[in-house]
Every structure is written in structure tokens, then in C-alpha cells.
Write an enzyme that holds these catalytic residues in place. Sequence first.
Site, short mmCIF file in Angstrom:
data_model
loop_
_atom_site.label_atom_id
_atom_site.label_comp_id
_atom_site.label_asym_id
_atom_site.label_seq_id
_atom_site.Cartn_x
_atom_site.Cartn_y
_atom_site.Cartn_z
CB CYS A 2 -0.73 -0.10 1.01
SG CYS A 2 -1.54 -1.69 1.19
NE ARG A 27 4.33 2.01 -1.76
CZ ARG A 27 5.53 1.39 -1.26
NH1 ARG A 27 6.16 2.35 -2.37
NH2 ARG A 27 5.67 0.18 -0.89
CD1 TRP A 74 -3.11 -4.94 -4.66
CD2 TRP A 74 -1.99 -5.58 -3.50
NE1 TRP A 74 -2.92 -6.11 -5.41
CE2 TRP A 74 -2.57 -6.34 -4.46
CE3 TRP A 74 -2.03 -6.83 -2.32
CZ2 TRP A 74 -1.51 -8.07 -4.47
CZ3 TRP A 74 -0.65 -7.79 -2.34
CH2 TRP A 74 -2.09 -8.31 -3.30
CG ASN A 98 3.40 -0.87 2.70
OD1 ASN A 98 2.54 -1.76 2.31
ND2 ASN A 98 3.87 -0.24 2.03
N GLY A 99 1.70 -3.06 4.14
CA GLY A 99 2.29 -4.36 5.18
C GLY A 99 1.32 -5.37 5.19
CD GLU A 478 7.71 -9.95 -19.27
OE1 GLU A 478 7.36 -10.56 -18.47
OE2 GLU A 478 6.89 -9.06 -19.29
CE LYS A 482 3.51 -7.02 -19.05
NZ LYS A 482 4.70 -7.67 -17.91
CD GLU A 485 1.43 -7.95 -15.44
OE1 GLU A 485 2.31 -8.08 -16.59
OE2 GLU A 485 2.11 -7.48 -14.48
CG HIS A 501 7.46 -33.63 -22.32
ND1 HIS A 501 7.81 -35.48 -22.89
CD2 HIS A 501 8.43 -32.99 -22.96
CE1 HIS A 501 8.69 -35.42 -22.53
NE2 HIS A 501 8.54 -33.82 -23.18
CE LYS A 600 6.00 0.09 -13.14
NZ LYS A 600 5.95 -0.81 -14.22
#
Length: 605
Positions: A2, A27, A74, A98-99, A478, A482, A485, A501, A600
Site C-alpha cells: 500500500c 503501490r 492493495w 503498509n505490510g 513474458e 503481459k 495482466e 509432455h 506496480k
Amino acid sequence: MCGIIGIVSNKPVSINIISSLKRLEYRGYDSAGLATLSKNEINEKKCSGRVEELEKILFKSPSDGNIGIGHVRWATHGIPNVTNAHPHSSEIVSVVHNGIIENSDEIKKDLEKKGKKFKSQTDTEVITLLITEALANHNPLDSVFKTLKKLKGSFAVGILFKNHKDIIIGARRGSPLAVGYSNKENYLGSDSYALKSMTNKISYLDDGDVCILTKDNVEFYDSNKKKINKKVHLLSDDKGISDKGDYKNFMSKEIFEQHVTAKNCIKEYVDNLKEDINIFNFPIKPSNINKITLIGCGTAYHSCLTAKYWFEELTKVDVETDIASEFRYRNLKFNENNLYIFVSQSGETADTAAALDICKKNKVKTCSIVNVVESTIARNSDWVLPIHAGPEIGVASTKAFLGQMIVLFILALKISKSRSEIANDLYIKKIKNLKDLPAKIKETLKVEHNVQLMAKEFLNAKGSMFLGRGSSYPIALEGALKLKELSYLHAEGYPAGEMKHGPLALIEEGLPVIVIAPKDKYFEKTLSNMQEVIARGGKILFITNNLKELINENIRFGLRVPVLDDSLSPILLTIPLQLLAYHVALLKNCDIDKPRNLAKSVTVE
Ligand code: AGP
């Protein structure tokens, strides 16, 4: 993860809190809020969704007060709604956080036994209630220290006190926190970027530190409550950061400026006159490097995977890659002759920062490849190689990925040269090709129109697969990331040779399969794998640098990127995939710069 902001001033702060929160939205952006202190009351305003919503609320009902805290969230504990949005306030305390508080359930049960009531589902509210309880017998600083002792986890907080109208307290354990200084105004922020529009003078809290801000002064304490001094850093300019010019969004700007990103980056590392690479001060003498471990998360990890092929091609050093969230819990054998390279756009990713800390504790040499040079990861590593990409605002990383790959390629080349593992003429040829890269990137960007047509093939698709071999394999990963996302479509990246496989079972009539096949040593093998897909009805979208192979009746759509040094083709092949994800997302009307559920900078574990 956050974003936190706090301002103590001699003038109203709510407008500046809002503009800092907008900068912090990278964030987290699922809810926002602020609390100011005016007429000796905590005045809290919150919303679900973006800071824009909070701004509208403030427009209708302004918040006075020369002191305040703000937050973008977030969600980790509790769904993103108004109740769970920060700040979390009692009658006398307001907290932004935050956390994660890992023992919040335990603390909550204890507090509930004492009759305390919780309004939200968040872990944050335990901090509010603990400080409120402690304030009955202690001053604000002691109450904060007393509370911190009870908390487990990794976090940063900003706190406002109703009965102490001049102070904000900040505390850091694990998650970053910065302090900014100005005239009659001081700031608390999750990072320097949040504060950059107000000041260029910044100090960083270290783990365990606590700070008290008034408008005229900032005091710092270590975890033992001993007063300490902090170094003041002067920040560099933002260079037109928040301007997306004529582009629809930041992501398209960031994709289309990649030739400039490449040019700026190469200019910093390549000596034009001597055809050499300007990288010195290796933390380990290159000839003594025993092994290189490349560590990152998400897109940054994909650049590590790509680099593994370069280090193996150009040097005799043993190379390993790891995802930071795995690396940090492995039972590793550290070696002082191993070089640990951390790749991170933001330089604040919690898992990558924790992995770096483990290396530091084991006294091995670390290098970071970052975009944000003032970041935690850059500050904590022995050696920093910036990518010079300029601020990347779009949550989906594009130009930073390109910059990471370029720096990693340059580093591999330099290590190879320093260890005399590459012939001089080949070294010079590779540098020349590198210098051609910006022009080739510009040329590659012209594929946009064809990519737009290709994007339509995804509109009714249930999912998609991205296949590649060799260094095109990480590019496939990648490309799939993309697309996931940005367009929320299921996408799998796979080494083409692995299809038989298992994943071949997913192929059915019309499933879009993107085959990335430059004309390299894997080309024929990739074509064989493509045939396996064609035989099962997959719709082939073919990306290559080989014109001839585009003409094939089984290929639904073909795209060609320019030819350059084989080693550099992953960089060019990335671009159509970025554009593809972008255009599918546009067609689906998705939020390009702020995809759902993401942020981000991922500052939680
Ligand atoms: C990239 O598009 C992602 N948003 C994400 O995977 C990102 O690369 C990852 O979180 C690592 O971030 P960093 O480079 O800032 O460490």
C-alpha cells in the site's frame, strides 16, 4: 503493498495528500483514504476504488487541517471496500499501514476478550486499538514503541494523534518508509517518489526505526528508542514523469519510447570511442567469479531467465536463476566467490529485498539492476547497475524489462571480456550490434498495425499458449504474463519442446498459439513443435525474423521483426508481444495502466 503519506505543515494539507496519493497509486489502487486533524477532531474520509473518488468526496466536503495522513490500499486482509480502507481510526488515534501484521488474529482475540470492538476485517485495526490502549498511560512515542513490541510481520505505519495536534509518528519494520523535509513542512512517505513533488530532501528509515515529525523538526529513534541522526539525500529530477503526452495511456507511451530507453541505457554503458563497456568496480574480480545467481520476480525474473542464456553463451561462469520468493526460503550454500544479481524495476519488491538481505547476512557480494536508484534494493546492494529507463508508470512492465535485458546483456559481455572468454573481434561486433539495437527497436514498433489485427483473434478465445525455445522461452513466458495482466485472459508460456509432455492436451480447434521462432539454432525444432499444435487444430500466430517461413498455409497470422545479432533477438521479439497484450486489453476495454488486482510495486510478501 500500500502507499502511505503524512504531512505536517503550517497550511492545509489535504490537497497535497491527494496529489501524493495519486503518485502512490502504483503501490495499490483498490481503495483510498485520508485523515486530517482539525478543530481537535480526527476527520476521516475513505472510498473504495481510485484516489479520483476520494478527490470527488473532498471536493464536495473539504477536509481542513494542517496535519494529515493518507493511504492507497492493495487489499491483503479484508476485501477492498470503504470499511477496510485506511486510515483506521479510534476516537484518539488514526493509523495508515503498509505490510502485514502476522499475529493480528491473536492480538484481535486478546483485545476482543477485553471488550474492544473491531469495525473492519483488516490486520491494521489492531495497531489502532493497541496504541489507543497504550495512550491511557503513555505518551505517543512510548505508546508506539509499546505497540511495536507486540507486532509480528513486516510493515510500515503512519500515525496521527487527536490530543497531540502537531505530530505524526512513523515506524518501519521491513516495509520501506521515507521522511521528506521542507520549509515549515515535513513529510512521511512510503518512498521518495511520493514526496518528490514536494521536496528533494529525503531520509530513509532503517528497519526498526521510528520517527516523530512536526512542521519544524524530525526526530529519529532506533529500535532501542535511542535518538539517532539520519543522512539527508538529495533526489534527482523526475524528468517529465507524469506526462503521457499524446498517448492514450502510460503503457503505450512506455512501449513506444523503448528505442529511446535502449539508447539512453546503452549510452551509459558503452564507450563510443573505444568500442568498450564502461563497467568497473566489480565487487568480485570477474576472473574470480565462480557462479552467478540471478534473482527477481515476475517480469524481472523473466529478464533473469533471458540473461541466463547470454551468460551461458558468452562466459564460462556457472549461472543459476531463481524467483525471489523461492530463493529466500531455500537452504542455500553461499559462496564468497558467487555473485548474486538482483533485478527489480522498482527496487522495492519485498521478496527480492528479503532475498538480498539473506545474501547480505551471509556476507556474499550482491549486485542490483534497478530502475529506481534511490530504492531499498539499490541502497542495500554492494553494486548497482541502473537501467536508466526513466519512471515506468504502467503497472505492466515494458520498457523496464527491455532495460533490464540490455544491462544484463552488457554485463554478460563485459564479464566475458574481462575473463578473456570472448575473442576481441566478436566482442567489438557484439558492441556494434548493440549500438544498432535502438534503430531496430524503432523499426520493430512498426508491427503495431499487424498486431492489432492479430489481437482480434483473441477476443473469443478461452485461453492461449505462448511457445518458444532457447532464449525465446523466457520471452514466451513474458508474453503470456503481459496478456494475463492486461487482458485477464488465461495464457500459458511454455518451452515449445515441453508441449508433448502434457500441455498438448490443452490444444483444441481454434486455440490461439503464439509461436516465437527466430532463425536461430532452435528454429527447425520449434517448427516441428508447431506442427504438433497444427495437427491438433491450434491457431498459429507466428513471430519470427525469418520472412520465408511466414508463408505457410497453416499459419493463421505471421509477424516479422528485424534481423540483428541472434543474441539480441529476444529483445526485439518482446515488442510484438507487449503490443499484442496491449491491443487485446484495449479491445476488451480493460484498464491498461492499472490492471485489476495488481500494483506496480509489490511491497508485501
Ligand atoms: C510486470 O508486468 C509485473 N507487474 C510484475 O511481474 C513485476 O515485474 C514484479 O512484481 C517485479 O517488480 P520489480 O521489477 O519492481 O521488482
